[in-house]
Each structure stands twice: as C-alpha cells, then as structure tokens.
Design an enzyme around this catalytic site. Structure first.
Site, PDB file in Angstrom:
ATOM      1  CB  SER A   1      -0.971  -0.052   1.182  1.00 48.53           C
ATOM      2  OG  SER A   1      -2.000   0.897   1.038  1.00 48.53           O
TER       3      SER A   1
ATOM      4  CG  ASP B   1      -6.277  -2.640  -4.019  1.00 49.55           C
ATOM      5  OD1 ASP B   1      -6.870  -1.632  -3.593  1.00 49.55           O
ATOM      6  OD2 ASP B   1      -5.058  -2.861  -3.853  1.00 49.55           O
TER       7      ASP B   1
ATOM      8  CG  HIS C   1      -5.672  -2.183  -0.342  1.00 44.15           C
ATOM      9  ND1 HIS C   1      -4.681  -2.014  -1.283  1.00 44.15           N
ATOM     10  CD2 HIS C   1      -5.272  -1.455   0.743  1.00 44.15           C
ATOM     11  CE1 HIS C   1      -3.747  -1.227  -0.795  1.00 44.15           C
ATOM     12  NE2 HIS C   1      -4.069  -0.882   0.436  1.00 44.15           N
TER      13      HIS C   1
END
Length: 302
Positions: free
Chosen positions: A163, A244, A276
C-alpha cells in the site's frame, strides 16, 4: 473558549478535515507491541534508534543462525497505512515481517517512519531513506548494530512493503539508481504489494498530506519515466488484488516500468477475487499464504 467547528471541508478515504483544521481519522490508533523472541520460529527481534531528530527507529528481525559464516539476505520493509497510520511496531506488521524473516532466512529491518499529521509527507520518504542509508552503513562491518555487522549480506538487499509502504520503495530504489548507496551495497529486488500510486480518488488525500507537493505529476505520486529507467535494482515483483481500488495503478506501474528502458525484469502477480492488503487480516487464509510464499521465494531465489 471557541467551540469546535462541525463543518467538514474535505473528506478522504482515511480522514476528514474540519473548517478549523481539526482532523478526524476513521480508524482508531494502532496498538504497538514490544519486540520479542518467537519460540515457534526462533526469530529474535529488537528495536533500534536510527535518528533522534528527526525521530526514526526500526525493528530488526533475526532468524535462527545455523552457520555464522553464511551471510543472510536483508529485507528493508516499509509498512502500509496510507502515510498517516499503522506502525512497524503493530502486532500486524511485527507478525508479518517476522514470518518473512523466518521463512526467507533473511534479516529484516522494518522502519518506523514519520506519519501525517505530526510529520507530513515527505517525512515518510526522507525517514525511510535515512534508515536505508543507516543500514547500508553497516556494510563494512563496523556499524552500530551487531546483527547487521555480523549477519547481513549487503550484496543481497531487498526493499518491500504494501500500500503506502508499496509506494515508498519505488522512491528509495529511484534514489539508489541515481545516487547509490555507500560501500557498494546492492539492491537486488523490490517487492511492491498492492502499491499506492497516483491515478485514483486518493490522489487528493496524498496532496493534502504533502503540503510541498508538486501536483498530480509529482514523481512520488506519478513515477517519472527517467526514475523508472534508472531504478536501482535488478528485479521488481508487483502484486495487485482484483477487487482493490489500486489495482489499475499497480498494473500501470508495471507497464510503465517495462516501457521505460529499464534493463531489469518485472513480474506482475494478480490476487484473483481479493481486496486490498487481504493477506494481513487472515495470514492463514490459503491465498494469503500464497502471497507470502511468493514474497519469500523472491528473496530466497534472487
């Protein structure tokens, strides 16, 4: 005493901003746990202070040593959390990085970098770069941390994260490519798990957290072709998750890297049907194990 404003002027994925400048985050502050020795895997961990001003620290993980003459690959890890939350010292990241160290047989350094709002972007990039240079400073065997002096193979360094922590390694690798690391330290590979880059609704959140931003074309948000072309590693592994919101920008990064003229090799892995960073929430889930195994294999075989 003036009452707090209730008028919201901006609302992002992770927080909202009131007219008086007050912030309200949608997730509670993360709980941190101390370093420990894992009786199941034999991985030991300790915390180290890298810098007092700015405040930068890290957690180091050392797997069991069977032959002290054999040096271990080194994983430099940057946690996720949208540049404004989470910690290298949270249970989630302690457990995940400890598992990577155990299974890859690697010494891992998980950096605790500055977060918005206390320390706005670019603190995350600058702190991580300072920590990576601190790690590299042990290549001569005379650094401050014995575990790095004695056990790390500085010709087999990997940088990874997911991320927001999958965005930071790109900027680090770009700097390695342009100015290098001391003492001939070699970054072999970069692992980006569900990385954040520009091109989604989250762009404005990143710009808000980085008051000194260069707009939507800021190379930390939208990687510049010249940075991609000279990326300071040999191999890149990119994970994207099918469900995601960052899937397309992860794919786009991979495609732009291929077109840039960079001489390394890049592999894209898609986690079908997944959200995600799904692998952090249930580490024993079959597809989470697959992701972790691929991450580990990339380190072990390069």
């Amino acid at each position: 005493m003036a009452s707090e404003s209730k008028e919201v002027v901006k609302e992002f994925r992770l927080f909202k901003v009131y007219k008086d400048g007050r912030l309200e985050f949608f997730m509670p502050p993360v709980q941190k746990i101390p370093p420990s020795d894992d009786p199941n895997t034999g991985v030991r961990s300790k915390d180290v202070l890298i810098s007092l001003d700015p405040p930068v620290s890290a957690r180091i993980f050392l797997p069991p040593i069977s032959d002290s003459a054999v040096k271990l690959p080194l994983l430099f890890y940057t946690h996720g959390g949208g540049f404004c939350m989470q910690s290298a010292f949270s249970r989630t990241y302690h457990n995940f990085v400890s598992t990577l160290a155990a299974e890859a047989g690697a010494i891992a350094v998980s950096v605790e970098y500055g977060l918005f709002p206390a320390r706005p972007i670019p603190a995350c990039y600058e702190d991580s770069w300072a920590a990576l240079r601190w790690v590299a400073g042990h290549a001569g065997g005379d650094g401050a941390e014995p575990w790095l002096n004695e056990h790390a193979d500085f010709r087999r360094v990997f940088i990874g994260g997911e991320s927001a922590g999958g965005n930071i390694p790109h900027t680090l690798a770009a700097r390695v490519g342009s100015i290098g690391l001391p003492q001939g330290v070699k970054v072999v590979g970069v692992i980006l798990v569900h990385p954040f880059f520009g091109g989604t609704d989250d762009d404005q959140m990143w710009l808000h957290m980085c008051p000194t931003n260069g707009g939507l074309s800021d190379p930390r948000l939208k990687p510049a072709k010249e940075d991609l072309a000279t990326l300071g590693c040999e191999k890149v592994l990119v994970f994207v998750a099918e469900k995601d919101h960052l899937r397309e920008v992860g794919i786009g990064y991979t495609e732009e890297l291929k077109k840039s003229g960079w001489r390394g090799s890049v592999e894209l892995v898609e986690n079908a049907g997944e959200e995600h960073c799904f692998h952090l929430f249930d580490p024993k889930y079959e597809k989470a194990v697959e992701l972790k195994d691929k991450f580990v294999s990339f380190i072990k075989h390069n």
